[in-house]
Structure formats: structure tokens, C-alpha cells
Design an enzyme around this catalytic site. Structure first.
Site, PDB file in Angstrom:
ATOM      1  N   ASP A   1       0.720  -1.156   0.049  1.00 52.40           N
ATOM      2  CA  ASP A   1       0.065   0.065  -0.009  1.00 52.40           C
ATOM      3  C   ASP A   1       0.958   1.145  -0.153  1.00 52.40           C
ATOM      4  OD1 ASP A   1      -2.031  -1.756   0.105  1.00 52.40           O
ATOM      5  OD2 ASP A   1      -3.160  -0.734   1.669  1.00 52.40           O
TER       6      ASP A   1
ATOM      7  N   SER B   1      -5.221   4.799   5.471  1.00 53.86           N
ATOM      8  CA  SER B   1      -4.182   4.035   5.972  1.00 53.86           C
ATOM      9  C   SER B   1      -4.226   3.842   7.411  1.00 53.86           C
ATOM     10  CB  SER B   1      -2.752   4.494   5.705  1.00 53.86           C
ATOM     11  OG  SER B   1      -1.621   4.087   6.307  1.00 53.86           O
TER      12      SER B   1
ATOM     13  N   GLU C   1      -6.916   4.482  -0.344  1.00 58.59           N
ATOM     14  CA  GLU C   1      -6.644   5.285   0.938  1.00 58.59           C
ATOM     15  C   GLU C   1      -6.204   6.653   0.646  1.00 58.59           C
ATOM     16  OE1 GLU C   1      -4.829   1.338   3.487  1.00 58.59           O
ATOM     17  OE2 GLU C   1      -3.393   2.934   2.767  1.00 58.59           O
TER      18      GLU C   1
ATOM     19  N   CYS D   1       1.546  -8.148   4.769  1.00 54.78           N
ATOM     20  CA  CYS D   1       0.775  -6.683   4.430  1.00 54.78           C
ATOM     21  C   CYS D   1      -0.757  -6.723   4.386  1.00 54.78           C
ATOM     22  CB  CYS D   1       1.499  -5.911   3.616  1.00 54.78           C
ATOM     23  SG  CYS D   1       3.291  -5.712   3.945  1.00 54.78           S
ATOM     24  N   ASP D   2      -1.140  -5.366   4.268  1.00 53.78           N
ATOM     25  CA  ASP D   2      -2.381  -4.793   4.465  1.00 53.78           C
ATOM     26  C   ASP D   2      -3.634  -5.755   4.003  1.00 53.78           C
ATOM     27  OD1 ASP D   2      -0.617  -2.850   5.293  1.00 53.78           O
ATOM     28  OD2 ASP D   2      -1.967  -1.319   4.637  1.00 53.78           O
TER      29      ASP D   2
ATOM     30  N   CYS E   1       5.225  -2.227   8.040  1.00 51.76           N
ATOM     31  CA  CYS E   1       5.789  -0.666   8.657  1.00 51.76           C
ATOM     32  C   CYS E   1       5.503  -0.738  10.218  1.00 51.76           C
ATOM     33  CB  CYS E   1       4.677   0.302   8.143  1.00 51.76           C
ATOM     34  SG  CYS E   1       5.399   0.344   6.286  1.00 51.76           S
TER      35      CYS E   1
END
Length: 553
Positions: free
Chosen positions: A78, A470, A444, A119-120, A191
Site C-alpha cells: 500500500d 491507511s 487510501e 501486509c495490509d 511498517c
């Protein structure tokens, strides 16, 4: 075993011949076949190390008497997709991941699977596949990235995004921005704050689908490799026990996960992913459940982006289990987990190795950071079907605010205006036609919110969108406004200068325009048509509203 259908009996000689072409022996034909579903690639920092975790998983499977077969799924970053058309493909990738896992697993009749996402959208895609397929499964999330360290303080990707806004406002030199760019992302992993990827890893553990400690064990920590190996060993036992995801995850499990979400101040994207996941488990999880549990579950740990602590601190303080321990009186402790024990039984074995840090950063039910949970659901004339805000990351001065709208029909237009200094204190930025259908893809708005933050306006400017945010977003940023503009939602009727009322304590989001005026606007309203092709065109035709999880038919 499920795999017997492709490897037992004279009539399966051709199937066995193909398996032997891959190196499978006759003795291995008698063992469970385990899919190792890996989302490794070379462009996503959260995924660059997953090849090593997959090797550990496969070693564990072999140790326990299974036969591993690895295949890969896609994975979108992302952060790299942020601020351009690439973000339109992020949320749609969730269902593509789920579908491709289904295709591979059903076609090859695996007995069980170990899922390795980070991840997302990749974590929810893998989880949704587990619910849909309902064969023995265990999830190994890839783990957080270590924080950076710049100018004597910890940093992360959001520090860089906000640095862009600070640079545009003349508050940061080019050399200082370059330093943030070079040093804030320290290597492999998701992250470093409680952003979407790490929130979903915590949800995975809270639901009982990964081993205790998995969510916060960092990407470069040997503990993560051991968890991967143990997960490989455990999946073989799950196959023998026929313990499947739907026997583990129940309505109460989702309530547990939401309470953990509220306590850790997790990403608003959970209000998209958990309902979509519940749907694949044959359950319903309406937005109102999030708000009901938010009102009764306090916010217990202040993590980035809403606070000073990083995932590194959270892990050292005990991680998800330490929060579960604090919430024990509220949770359903009888819920099962993939290690075969209940949440309560796992708590009995919990050892807090850093009690001082644990006490310092994870507060108690009696003395929380905030009395309510991290997320609030707002409704009103601007969002009849609901909207969401990470209230834990909103400055107290902006929890109640009325201001004039500055309206933009896409993120790019908003970004140009924000960076040009057109947005003033008190304004409410409205970005529309960015919903699941309108985008399409529900982008986002991190670039916009980070620019506002970097320019020092988060204490005086709000942002409202039918898109999403986000997990790194902070400030009075209200997303998932439903119905979306392209579906005739009131957000499509807003004009520059209209007053908008935000009242987070009262859960209100109102457009201060008379009913008569709104009816006039509605009669003349024609949403703009966007020409889309390829996968996005198919997605646009079949995706549902954000308030139902953005599920796809």
C-alpha cells in the site's frame, strides 16, 4: 486424508506419476500433503523475507511427518501504491488472493495449509481463504519492521509521509527529508506502527488462527523463525485432529478480536476486513458491533500513529497476549486457538519477561489511556449507513467540530490544493468518488492526511471521504462514508462552503443543509462516469458497500 483422492488406488497411477515428477516418493504418498501459501516477492518490504519463513515452515512440516508444497500469492504494498492509480488495485487484490488460494488448494486437494502473509490486504485475503475453504490451517504473519532512528527519535514510514508535508510547508529542509527517507524504513517487515498490516496480524492472533506471540514477533527476530517452524509442526497435528478454522473461529472470537482492536487503537480498515472475513465464516458482523464494543472497551496502549510507542515496544511488553491479559474480564476465554488450547489456557502459560515495560506502556481497565476504544462509528445526514474514525488518534480539540467544506472529486485534486496552501484552519476537506465502486477500489487517503499533518493542521482541519485511510493516518479523518457518492450518497451532494458537523462523542456526522435544498440537489445529481477496464471493471460491477466490508459477489 483429503489428498487420498489424488494418490491412492490403481486408478490414480497417472496422478502419482505427476507427483513423482516433482520428487515425491512412495513413502511420502502416505503422509499429509500440506500447502505452504507464501506471499513472498521482491518489491514489498513486508514480504522480502518470507522465503526464509517458508523454509522454516517446511522444515517444521517435515519434522512432524508431513509433505510441504509451496506456492505463491500476489501481494500489493500500500505504501508503494499510495497517491496514484496503483492504490485502486490494493483492496481489490484481497479477493484475488482469496480466490487464487481457493483455486490452488481445491484443485490439488491439500490436507492442510500454512498461510504466510504480512501486509495490509494480504493478511485478510489469506484469512478469508481459510474461512472459505475450512481445511486445517494456521497463519504465520511476517512480522513488523524495526523502527528507524533519526534525529534522536524513532521513526517509521509515516514520519516520511508527514515529512513531505512539512517540507512543502517550509518546516523541513530537503536534507532533513532525505535523512528521513534514508533511515526511517529499516528493512524487512510491515511498517513499524499499529498500522493496518500489524493490526491485522494482531486480529489473526486474537481470533486464534496463529500461535501465541506471532503477531508482534519482528520480521528479523529469530523468534519469528521458531514460530514458523512450530507452525509447520502444528499443522500436521491439526490435520490429524481435523481441527479446522470454523471450529476455532466463532461469533465470540470476532468479539474478542474487536475488543483487542479497540484496546490497541488499531486501523479503521478492520471495519472492512473483519466483516468480510466473518462473511466467509458464515457469520455476520455489522458496523454497530464495532461501536458497541468500542463504548465498553477502553484504549489501553498508545502506539503509532496515535501515540509514541512502536511495535518493537509492544512486542517487548508482551504483545497481544499482554493486552488479552488486561482484557481478561471482558473476553470470551473459552474460545479455542490453533495450538489446541483456549485463550484462557494460553493466558495461564503467559510469561511477561519485561514487567517494567509492560506496566509502563500497557495501561489497565481502571486507568486507561481513553475510556473508549480506538474506533468510533459515526452516522447522520452525511453518512446514513455509517462512517468510521480512529478516535484514539484525534486531538481532543477536534472531537467536536463544525466547519466549511472544501470539496474535491478525487485524491489528486485534494493533494494539489493542500500542498498549495489552499486549505485553512477550520476547513473540512471532503474527498469523494473514491469509494469501492466510485474509485473504483476505495483508495487510501494517506498522502492527503499526511500532508495535512506535516503542515501542522491536524489540530484544526478534518478530512472526510467515501474512500478509506491507511492505518498510519492520524487526526480527525473520517472514512468509509456510506452510501458512497457514486451510489447517490449525500457526500455526493456536498458543495464548497457547506457546513459539516462532526461530533465524535455523540457519534454524529451531519451535513448542515436543509432537507429542501438537499432534495433539489438530489434531483439534479448525476455522478460522473469513470471509464475503467480489466479487473477494475469486473470489481466495480460486483463490489458491495464499505459498511458491509466491501465484499465481492
Amino acid at each position: 486424508m483429503r489428498s487420498a483422492i489424488i494418490k491412492e488406488g490403481p486408478e490414480r497411477a497417472a496422478n502419482r506419476s505427476l507427483l513423482k515428477a516433482t520428487g515425491v516418493t512412495d513413502s511420502e504418498m502416505k503422509k499429509p500433503f500440506i500447502a505452504v501459501v507464501n506471499s513472498w516477492n521482491e518489491i514489498v518490504p513486508g514480504h522480502i523475507h518470507l522465503d526464509k519463513l517458508a523454509e522454516a515452515v517446511k522444515a517444521g512440516i517435515r519434522n512432524a511427518g508431513g509433505v510441504p508444497f509451496e506456492f505463491h500469492t500476489i501481494g500489493v504494498c500500500d505504501g508503494l501504491a499510495m497517491g496514484h492509480e496503483g492504490m485502486k488495485y490494493s483492496l481489490p487484490s484481497r479477493e484475488v488472493i482469496e480466490d487464487t488460494i481457493e483455486l490452488m488448494v481445491r484443485a490439488h486437494q491439500f490436507d492442510g495449509m500454512v498461510l504466510i502473509p504480512t501486509c495490509d490486504k494480504i493478511v485478510p485475503g489469506h484469512l478469508m481463504a481459510a474461512g472459505r475453504l475450512d481445511i486445517p490451517a494456521i497463519v504465520v504473519t511476517g512480522g513488523p519492521m524495526l523502527p528507524g532512528y533519526v534525529d534522536d527519535k524513532y521513526t517509521d514510514l509515516i514520519s516520511v509521509f508527514e515529512g513531505v508535508g512539512a517540507y512543502s510547508a517550509g518546516k523541513l529542509s530537503e536534507a532533513e527529508l532525505k535523512r528521513l527517507e534514508n533511515l526511517s524504513c529499516a528493512g524487512a517487515g510491515s511498517c513499524a506502527g499499529m498500522f493496518t498490516a500489524n493490526t491485522m496480524a494482531c486480529m489473526t492472533e486474537a481470533l486464534g488462527l496463529s500461535l501465541p506471540g506471532c503477531a508482534t514477533a519482528h520480521a528479523v527476530d529469530a523468534k519469528k523463525v521458531r514460530i514458523a517452524k512450530e507452525s509447520g509442526e502444528r499443522i500436521v497435528a491439526l490435520v490429524k485432529e481435523n481441527l479446522t478454522p470454523r471450529k476455532i473461529v466463532t461469533q465470540k472470537s470476532f468479539e474478542n478480536a474487536i475488543m483487542v482492536d479497540m484496546a490497541v487503537g488499531g486501523s479503521t480498515n478492520t471495519t472492512l476486513h473483519l466483516p468480510a472475513l466473518a462473511h466467509e465464516f458464515g457469520l455476520e458482523l455489522p458496523l454497530k458491533t464495532f461501536d458497541e464494543l468500542s463504548r465498553t472497551t477502553p484504549h489501553l496502549i498508545s502506539l503509532r500513529p496515535g501515540g509514541p510507542n512502536f511495535m518493537l515496544h509492544f512486542d517487548r511488553a508482551g504483545g497481544v497476549e499482554a493486552v488479552v491479559q488486561r482484557l481478561a474480564s471482558k473476553l470470551h476465554l473459552d474460545q479455542l486457538t490453533v495450538n489446541g488450547k483456549t485463550i484462557g489456557e494460553n493466558l495461564d502459560e503467559l510469561e511477561i519477561v519485561n514487567p517494567k515495560l509492560n506496566a509502563e506502556i500497557i495501561t489497565t481497565l481502571e486507568n486507561p489511556i481513553h475510556a473508549e476504544g480506538g474506533i468510533a462509528v459515526l452516522k447522520g445526514s452525511l453518512a446514513p449507513d455509517g462512517s468510521v474514525v480512529k478516535q484514539a488518534a484525534v486531538d481532543p480539540k477536534m472531537r467536536v467540530h463544525t466547519g466549511p467544506a472544501k470539496v474535491y472529486d478525487c485524491e489528486e485534486d485534494a493533494m494539489k490544493s493542500i500542498l498549495a496552501g489552499d486549505v485553512k484552519p477550520g476547513d473540512i476537506v471532503v474527498i469523494r468518488y473514491e469509494g469501492p465502486k466510485g474509485g473504483p477500489g476505495m483508495r487510501e487517503m494517506l498522502a492527503a492526511t499526511a500532508a495535512i499533518g506535516g503542515m501542522g493542521l491536524l489540530e484544526s482541519v478534518a478530512l472526510i471521504t467515501d474512500g478509506r485511510f491507511s492505518g498510519g493516518t492520524r487526526g480527525p479523518c473520517i472514512g468509509h462514508v456510506s452510501p458512497e457518492a457514486s451510489e447517490g450518497g449525500p457526500i455526493g451532494l456536498v458543495k464548497d462552503g457547506d457546513l459539516i458537523e462532526i461530533n465524535i462523542p455523540e457519534r454524529i456526522l451531519n451535513l448542515k443543509v436543509t432537507e429542501e435544498e438537499l432534495e433539489k440537489r438530489k434531483a439534479a445529481f448525476v455522478p460522473p462516469k469513470k471509464e475503467v477496464t480489466g479487473y477494475l471493471a469486473r470489481y466495480q460491477r460486483s463490489v458491495h458497500s464499505a459498511n458491509t466490508g466491501g465484499i465481492v459477489d
